[in-house]
Design a protein around this motif. Structure first.
Motif, PDB file in Angstrom:
ATOM      1  N   LYS A  59      42.029  47.931  36.090  1.00 48.69           N
ATOM      2  CA  LYS A  59      42.781  48.569  37.163  1.00 48.69           C
ATOM      3  C   LYS A  59      42.903  47.665  38.398  1.00 48.69           C
ATOM      4  CE  LYS A  59      41.536  53.242  35.743  1.00 48.69           C
ATOM      5  NZ  LYS A  59      40.899  54.515  36.131  1.00 48.69           N
ATOM      6  N   GLY A  60      42.277  46.518  38.329  1.00 49.31           N
ATOM      7  CA  GLY A  60      42.377  45.583  39.447  1.00 49.31           C
ATOM      8  C   GLY A  60      43.757  44.950  39.530  1.00 49.31           C
ATOM      9  N   VAL A  61      44.102  44.450  40.722  1.00 48.77           N
ATOM     10  CA  VAL A  61      45.413  43.841  40.958  1.00 48.77           C
ATOM     11  C   VAL A  61      45.209  42.462  41.578  1.00 48.77           C
ATOM     12  CG1 VAL A  61      47.617  44.040  42.164  1.00 48.77           C
ATOM     13  CG2 VAL A  61      46.500  46.086  41.240  1.00 48.77           C
ATOM     14  N   VAL A  62      45.896  41.464  41.034  1.00 51.13           N
ATOM     15  CA  VAL A  62      45.871  40.117  41.606  1.00 51.13           C
ATOM     16  C   VAL A  62      46.873  40.074  42.751  1.00 51.13           C
ATOM     17  CG1 VAL A  62      46.165  37.661  41.158  1.00 51.13           C
ATOM     18  CG2 VAL A  62      45.247  39.160  39.362  1.00 51.13           C
ATOM     19  N   THR A  63      46.382  39.800  43.939  1.00 55.27           N
ATOM     20  CA  THR A  63      47.265  39.752  45.107  1.00 55.27           C
ATOM     21  C   THR A  63      47.890  38.379  45.252  1.00 55.27           C
ATOM     22  OG1 THR A  63      45.472  39.078  46.578  1.00 55.27           O
ATOM     23  CG2 THR A  63      45.803  41.457  46.245  1.00 55.27           C
ATOM     24  N   ALA A  64      48.916  38.296  46.098  1.00 52.07           N
ATOM     25  CA  ALA A  64      49.579  37.009  46.344  1.00 52.07           C
ATOM     26  C   ALA A  64      48.617  36.016  46.972  1.00 52.07           C
ATOM     27  CB  ALA A  64      50.805  37.237  47.242  1.00 52.07           C
ATOM     28  N   GLU A  65      47.739  36.515  47.831  1.00 55.55           N
ATOM     29  CA  GLU A  65      46.759  35.645  48.467  1.00 55.55           C
ATOM     30  C   GLU A  65      45.813  35.047  47.432  1.00 55.55           C
ATOM     31  OE1 GLU A  65      45.037  33.756  51.754  1.00 55.55           O
ATOM     32  OE2 GLU A  65      46.894  34.925  51.603  1.00 55.55           O
ATOM     33  N   MET A  66      45.353  35.871  46.488  1.00 53.18           N
ATOM     34  CA  MET A  66      44.479  35.376  45.439  1.00 53.18           C
ATOM     35  C   MET A  66      45.205  34.371  44.556  1.00 53.18           C
ATOM     36  SD  MET A  66      42.825  39.085  44.397  1.00 53.18           S
ATOM     37  CE  MET A  66      42.068  38.462  42.918  1.00 53.18           C
ATOM     38  N   PHE A  67      46.457  34.646  44.251  1.00 53.41           N
ATOM     39  CA  PHE A  67      47.232  33.764  43.384  1.00 53.41           C
ATOM     40  C   PHE A  67      47.430  32.385  44.007  1.00 53.41           C
ATOM     41  CE2 PHE A  67      51.476  32.311  41.840  1.00 53.41           C
ATOM     42  CZ  PHE A  67      51.094  32.061  40.524  1.00 53.41           C
ATOM     43  N   ARG A  68      47.598  32.339  45.352  1.00 55.22           N
ATOM     44  CA  ARG A  68      47.866  31.073  46.026  1.00 55.22           C
ATOM     45  C   ARG A  68      46.601  30.256  46.231  1.00 55.22           C
ATOM     46  NH1 ARG A  68      51.678  34.153  49.124  1.00 55.22           N
ATOM     47  NH2 ARG A  68      50.067  34.524  50.697  1.00 55.22           N
ATOM     48  N   HIS A  69      45.452  30.899  46.482  1.00 54.14           N
ATOM     49  CA  HIS A  69      44.281  30.158  46.920  1.00 54.14           C
ATOM     50  C   HIS A  69      43.112  30.162  45.939  1.00 54.14           C
ATOM     51  CE1 HIS A  69      46.390  31.254  50.754  1.00 54.14           C
ATOM     52  NE2 HIS A  69      46.086  29.977  51.042  1.00 54.14           N
ATOM     53  N   MET A  70      43.208  30.905  44.851  1.00 50.47           N
ATOM     54  CA  MET A  70      42.074  30.988  43.919  1.00 50.47           C
ATOM     55  C   MET A  70      42.447  30.392  42.564  1.00 50.47           C
ATOM     56  SD  MET A  70      40.721  34.862  44.779  1.00 50.47           S
ATOM     57  CE  MET A  70      39.359  34.761  43.637  1.00 50.47           C
ATOM     58  N   GLN A  71      41.465  29.759  41.933  1.00 55.42           N
ATOM     59  CA  GLN A  71      41.653  29.240  40.583  1.00 55.42           C
ATOM     60  C   GLN A  71      41.658  30.414  39.589  1.00 55.42           C
ATOM     61  OE1 GLN A  71      42.198  26.037  39.806  1.00 55.42           O
ATOM     62  NE2 GLN A  71      42.085  25.449  41.958  1.00 55.42           N
ATOM     63  N   ASN A  72      42.151  30.132  38.377  1.00 60.61           N
ATOM     64  CA  ASN A  72      42.198  31.184  37.359  1.00 60.61           C
ATOM     65  C   ASN A  72      40.814  31.737  37.049  1.00 60.61           C
ATOM     66  OD1 ASN A  72      44.950  31.387  36.915  1.00 60.61           O
ATOM     67  ND2 ASN A  72      44.968  29.742  35.378  1.00 60.61           N
ATOM     68  N   SER A  73      39.821  30.854  37.000  1.00 58.75           N
ATOM     69  CA  SER A  73      38.462  31.300  36.702  1.00 58.75           C
ATOM     70  C   SER A  73      37.949  32.248  37.776  1.00 58.75           C
ATOM     71  CB  SER A  73      37.535  30.095  36.569  1.00 58.75           C
ATOM     72  OG  SER A  73      37.531  29.325  37.760  1.00 58.75           O
ATOM     73  N   GLU A  74      38.293  31.964  39.021  1.00 58.64           N
ATOM     74  CA  GLU A  74      37.861  32.837  40.112  1.00 58.64           C
ATOM     75  C   GLU A  74      38.588  34.182  40.055  1.00 58.64           C
ATOM     76  OE1 GLU A  74      36.765  29.552  43.529  1.00 58.64           O
ATOM     77  OE2 GLU A  74      38.859  30.145  43.296  1.00 58.64           O
ATOM     78  N   ILE A  75      39.873  34.129  39.720  1.00 59.43           N
ATOM     79  CA  ILE A  75      40.648  35.377  39.591  1.00 59.43           C
ATOM     80  C   ILE A  75      40.067  36.243  38.470  1.00 59.43           C
ATOM     81  CG2 ILE A  75      42.892  36.329  38.968  1.00 59.43           C
ATOM     82  CD1 ILE A  75      44.177  33.928  40.331  1.00 59.43           C
ATOM     83  N   ILE A  76      39.735  35.616  37.339  1.00 59.41           N
ATOM     84  CA  ILE A  76      39.202  36.363  36.207  1.00 59.41           C
ATOM     85  C   ILE A  76      37.847  36.957  36.563  1.00 59.41           C
ATOM     86  CG2 ILE A  76      38.347  36.133  33.832  1.00 59.41           C
ATOM     87  CD1 ILE A  76      40.512  33.972  33.428  1.00 59.41           C
ATOM     88  N   ARG A  77      37.025  36.198  37.294  1.00 59.06           N
ATOM     89  CA  ARG A  77      35.723  36.708  37.705  1.00 59.06           C
ATOM     90  C   ARG A  77      35.896  37.927  38.608  1.00 59.06           C
ATOM     91  NH1 ARG A  77      34.096  32.618  40.364  1.00 59.06           N
ATOM     92  NH2 ARG A  77      33.487  31.437  38.524  1.00 59.06           N
ATOM     93  N   LYS A  78      36.877  37.840  39.521  1.00 58.16           N
ATOM     94  CA  LYS A  78      37.136  38.950  40.421  1.00 58.16           C
ATOM     95  C   LYS A  78      37.612  40.180  39.649  1.00 58.16           C
ATOM     96  CE  LYS A  78      37.865  40.803  44.527  1.00 58.16           C
ATOM     97  NZ  LYS A  78      36.742  41.165  45.435  1.00 58.16           N
ATOM     98  N   MET A  79      38.481  39.981  38.688  1.00 55.87           N
ATOM     99  CA  MET A  79      38.985  41.099  37.882  1.00 55.87           C
ATOM    100  C   MET A  79      37.875  41.693  37.016  1.00 55.87           C
ATOM    101  SD  MET A  79      42.131  41.592  38.694  1.00 55.87           S
ATOM    102  CE  MET A  79      41.559  41.182  40.361  1.00 55.87           C
TER     103      MET A  79
END
Length: 1009
Positions: A59-79
């Motif tokens: 149910k998590g959402v990747v924001t534009a800020e996360m997409f611009r400044h975070m690596q994929n691994s960091e995004i996946i960890r957050k999700m």
């Protein structure tokens, strides 16, 4: 549902995935997304990323800020941190109508996305790199939902890219051919501009091809190589299924050992679904004969594994393995050795029909599908000269070499679908049996002729009945109109041919009991109307004459039974031939009856001469009946004479008794007296030294007791009540002792058994018949039901030999009287417990195999009560009552501080606690407390463990006694009640007309709805 990443106003479900897309065209949605990507690729890619994230159930959402400044691994960890793992369900595994087509739609969407982007966007080195990087990261996640969904997406993305690569390869080949054709033109006609354009196009296609190959390598090495051995079977299956598609679709790039090895390794997978995907993937490759050269190394390396999979424990895997070997056989016959083929051949006798049918097709392809070139000139010949003649012989040779001569029906059924024309060539089979062999042709041996007749009978039965033999299939199915027409046509063909040929076959083989028995079964499958419509009455007369001659020649029971069944089939009042057959049958019966009476009189006169000293007065038929036992008991008489005398006597009694009119009660009483004397005679022979005599006497006793039981009065025959005979306890005891001494014995201890396996099987069959005869007396309440306790306690020890008979007896007795059956079961356990005590004493080890065996038997007994606890409620309660009383029956002579001698029996009784309703557990517990002292409840030593274990089994879930009414305690008058509990909802309403059954537990009543 996949319009999520578009800013559409759709109604949303859980996980934020919209519903309305199920009605939207994939192509239109993708086209809209492409336009959005061209306008602002970051926003469009962000929508696509969130699409994959939320399709995983997050149910998590990747924001534009996360997409611009975070690596994929960091995004996946957050999700992962925002992932709700309380429920193990996610869209790919969820049930319900809205998720039913999720997987197929998800896969189709990815294919459409790549197809629509294949000419521009996928080469921009941004969109595909981002998506592949995201999916690779998700596929390595510890969260199963992420890993499963992303692997499926990556594999489908790879499949779509393989399709793009294939199209590029085809375009490159076409461009190259155009370039070569243009360049080969003469200089005057050559268009240099076109050459430059073609050269530029080929270069562009090559660059695109390299780009696609880089993407495929990234997915293969980043996802497939790691996930094809994932811990989750579904993920492994996805990988194997897709690599099979790649190799089949683009064989030039993927059909090599670098990729095939993954399929070969995975064939050893422990999960059925994965092994199945391996086989289906390989079938797609071996089906294309153009690919065979590329599969040679793989075949030689993994052939043994494929052959071993034909014996896989999962039948559907075995079926696919056999089908794969059939394709391998078609590609190259030299690949499979004779040993490999034999491993498949014997599967035609498998009880599982799909396995047998697949093996039958393999057998047909190997031995029967090849036709010699010289056969092409005789295709129109029939009978012995037809091309099928050699194939029929081959089938006979195979059947004899397999040495499973009782399974011809299984062999025929296995090949029925693939070799119908061969198996229905009855004219050829008939010619091989009746016609003389051609010049230079070897005639069939006697053994081969018997096998051919048996196979021919099985093919006729299969054609006439249109269902598999017994032991295969779940039952008869409804035939289609086409199948019904084929069935009628086959019966007509069978009747027209064998109405003429059968008398000739019977005449030729009249002295061979085995052949005659099989041939006499053919009329059961005739269309008898054809005898009249086809004017074949003279052939019917010839058949009746042959049957008459066979009856006069043979004494074999199977032959005579086959003759009886043939008369029964032909004597059908619906057909005009009835009178003709009935007259022939009646004449034969009259002659046999006269002959029997003459022989019987001669036999009785011989016995009378020996008994003259015993009976000096004139002797009539009735007195001869009493004379028999005295003469048979003399030692000079051979045991075979005793057996036949017993047989003759019972037949004599039946014939002379039932043919008389029972108008006089004196006749009935006289017959009853003779019958009881006869039973005493047979009872006397139960202790004879000769085993055959004892078995014959036992069998006759069981038959007589069944005939003269209370069943004789059914159907309005109340006047036969004086004939009803109930065996006394002495006779019941002797019958039971006979069963225990002659049936429940080890195979090696049986005097009738020999090293020959056939002799052991025959001896076992005889013992099964003896046990079935006695169990019939139990089922029909001829003997007391508690005698079954000695039978039931043998259930586990002799499960392989008699388990089916004992289990069926339990079922039938439970239908008659549930409570008495339950008391019999607990009695059998008590008997085993007492036997163990006698052997080991009271200080036995509760972990010993003997005690564990009794517990396992109790568990098996508990399973026979089924799942409907209401139906068996009273019986289970009575079982616990008897068990508790037995456990506390023998007090310990050392005093109350020591456990009762039978207390360990409660450990066995606890196996039945799960069958008690929750409200009844409390009632049984109250009854148990009546036998316990206060000191017992405080004991915790090991010797008291059975009591503690049994108490715990009753207390588990037994606190709610809403439906149980205990004496002296009114549910309405109870003052202890949870205030939140509503009395109105605590009891079930009793329908009108339904009564309460009351089971009395000394001071406890259980009211059962």
């Amino acid at each position: 549902i996949f319009a999520f990443f578009l800013k559409k106003s759709y109604c949303s479900l859980d996980y934020g995935i919209p519903v309305a897309f199920i009605f939207v065209s994939f192509q239109s949605v993708v086209d809209d997304w492409i336009e959005s990507y061209k306008h602002d690729r970051d926003i469009a890619l962000l929508d696509l990323i969130n699409f994959f994230i939320q399709c995983s159930g997050c149910k998590g959402v990747v924001t534009a800020e996360m997409f611009r400044h975070m690596q994929n691994s960091e995004i996946i960890r957050k999700m992962t941190e925002e992932f709700d793992e309380d429920s193990g369900d996610y869209p790919l595994t969820m049930a319900g109508p809205q998720w039913k087509k999720f997987k197929s739609s998800f896969c189709e969407f990815i294919g459409v996305l790549v197809r629509q982007c294949q000419y521009s966007i996928i080469y921009d080195e941004y969109m595909m790199d981002t998506v592949i990087s995201l999916l690779t990261g998700l596929s390595d996640s510890q969260v199963r939902a992420f890993r499963h969904t992303s692997t499926l997406a990556a594999m489908k993305l790879m499949t779509a890219l393989v399709n793009v690569a294939l199209n590029l390869s085809i375009n490159m080949d076409n461009t190259q051919r155009q370039y070569e054709a243009e360049r080969n033109k003469i200089i005057g006609k050559r268009a240099n501009d076109r050459l430059e354009l073609l050269l530029q196009k080929r270069k562009e296609l090559q660059e695109n091809q390299d780009e696609i190959e880089n993407m495929m390598n990234a997915i293969f090495k980043g996802v497939f190589v790691h996930r094809y051995r994932d811990a989750i079977a579904e993920i492994r299956a996805i990988c194997i299924e897709e690599i099979g598609i790649w190799m089949k679709m683009y064989s030039d790039a993927f059909l090599n050992d670098s990729y095939l090895k993954y399929v070969g390794w995975t064939m050893h997978d422990k999960v059925r679904e994965v092994r199945l995907k391996c086989l289906t993937a390989l079938q797609g490759l071996y089906y294309n004969k153009e690919l065979n050269s590329k599969l040679e190394l793989f075949t030689s390396r993994f052939k043994d594994r494929i052959v071993s999979m034909t014996l896989d424990k999962e039948y559907d895997v075995a079926v696919q393995a056999i089908k794969l070997l059939t394709l391998v056989l078609q590609s190259s016959e030299e690949v499979l050795t004779a040993e490999d083929c034999e491993n498949v051949y014997h599967l035609v006798y498998s009880a599982h029909r799909p396995v047998a049918v697949a093996a039958g097709e393999f057998l047909y392809k190997k031995l029967f599908s090849r036709r010699d070139p010289e056969d092409d000139g005789i295709l129109k010949r029939r009978g012995r000269q037809s091309p099928n003649a050699n194939l029929v012989k081959t089938l006979v040779f195979f059947f004899l070499e397999s040495e499973l001569h009782e399974h011809a029906a299984y062999l025929v059924d296995s090949m029925w679908d693939c070799a119908t024309d061969l198996l229905k060539d009855w004219e050829c089979m008939n010619s091989l049996l009746l016609e003389e062999p051609l010049n230079g042709e070897e005639p069939l041996t006697d053994r081969q002729e018997s096998a051919l007749i048996e196979i021919m009978l099985c093919t006729i039965r299969q054609a006439a009945e249109c269902h598999p033999p017994v032991g295969r299939g779940t039952g008869k199915r409804v035939l289609t109109a086409k199948e019904k027409k084929t069935q009628l046509d086959d019966r007509t063909k069978i009747t027209e041919l064998f109405a003429v040929a059968l008398p000739q076959l019977l005449a030729k083989y009249s002295v061979d009991a085995e052949k005659v028995t099989n041939l006499l079964q053919l009329p059961q499958y005739f269309d008898l109307e054809i005898y009249t419509t086809g004017r074949l009455e003279k052939h019917l007369d010839a058949l009746l004459r042959q049957i008459r001659d066979i009856v006069e020649k043979h004494t074999d029971i199977d032959v005579l039974e086959a003759c009886s069944k043939t008369y029964h089939a032909l004597c059908n009042e619906e057909f005009t031939i009835f009178n003709r057959v009935d007259i022939a049958r009646s004449q034969l019966i009259d002659e046999l009856a006269d002959k029997f009476n003459r022989l019987l009189e001669d036999f009785l006169q011989e016995v009378f001469q020996c008994a003259r000293s015993t009976f000096p007065a004139p002797v009539n038929i009735s007195s001869m009946f009493f004379c028999l036992p005295m003469q048979v008991s003399k030692p000079v008489v051979d045991s075979s004479v005793k057996i036949r005398t017993l047989n003759v006597t019972i037949k004599f009694k039946n014939q002379n008794s039932y043919m008389k009119s029972f108008s006089l009660k004196e006749d009935l009483l006289r017959l009853k007296k003779q019958m009881r004397v006869f039973c005493q005679i047979c009872q006397h022979y139960l202790t004879n030294v000769n085993t055959a005599v004892k078995e014959q006497a036992f069998t006759i006793l069981c038959d007589v007791l069944m005939i003269f039981s209370h069943q004789i009065m059914t159907g309005g025959r109340d006047m036969l009540e004086p004939l009803v005979y109930t065996p006394d306890s002495s006779l019941q005891s002797e019958l039971l002792s006979f069963i225990l001494d002659h049936v429940f014995i080890d195979q090696d201890d049986d005097n009738n058994s020999a090293d020959d396996e056939a002799s052991k099987i025959e001896a076992l069959h005889k013992r099964r018949n003896l046990l079935a005869a006695f169990c019939k007396l139990i089922v029909y309440t001829v003997v007391e039901m508690n005698t079954a306790a000695d039978i039931f306690k043998q259930y586990m020890k002799y499960y392989n030999d008699y388990g089916d008979i004992i289990k069926e007896t339990m079922s039938k007795t439970r239908q008659i009287d549930k409570i008495q059956c339950a008391k019999t079961l607990i009695l059998s356990l008590q008997q085993l417990f007492n036997e163990m005590i006698q052997e080991n004493g009271y200080n036995f080890d509760r972990s010993s195999p003997t005690f564990s065996g009794i517990k396992e038997l109790a568990r098996r007994f508990a399973l026979t009560f089924g799942l409907d606890q209401l139906k068996t409620r009273e019986a289970i309660a009575m079982l616990h009552k008897d068990g508790i009383e037995f456990a506390f029956k023998e007090p310990n002579p050392q005093g109350e501080s020591h456990p009762p001698l039978n207390l360990a029996f409660l450990d066995i009784l606890s196996e039945f606690s799960s069958k008690l309703l929750r409200q009844d557990k409390r009632t049984v517990y109250v009854y148990l407390e009546k036998f316990m002292t206060f000191q017992m409840s405080l004991r915790r030593e090991d010797v008291w463990l059975p009591l503690m274990s049994y108490r715990n089994s009753l207390l588990a879930g037994g606190d709610d006694d809403t439906m149980s009414v205990i004496s002296g305690i009114s549910s309405r008058g109870s003052t202890v009640r949870n205030k939140k509990t509503k009395p109105a909802t605590g009891k079930r309403k009793v329908p009108e007309g339904r009564t309460f059954l009351i089971l009395k537990f000394t001071a406890v009543d259980i009211h059962i709805n």
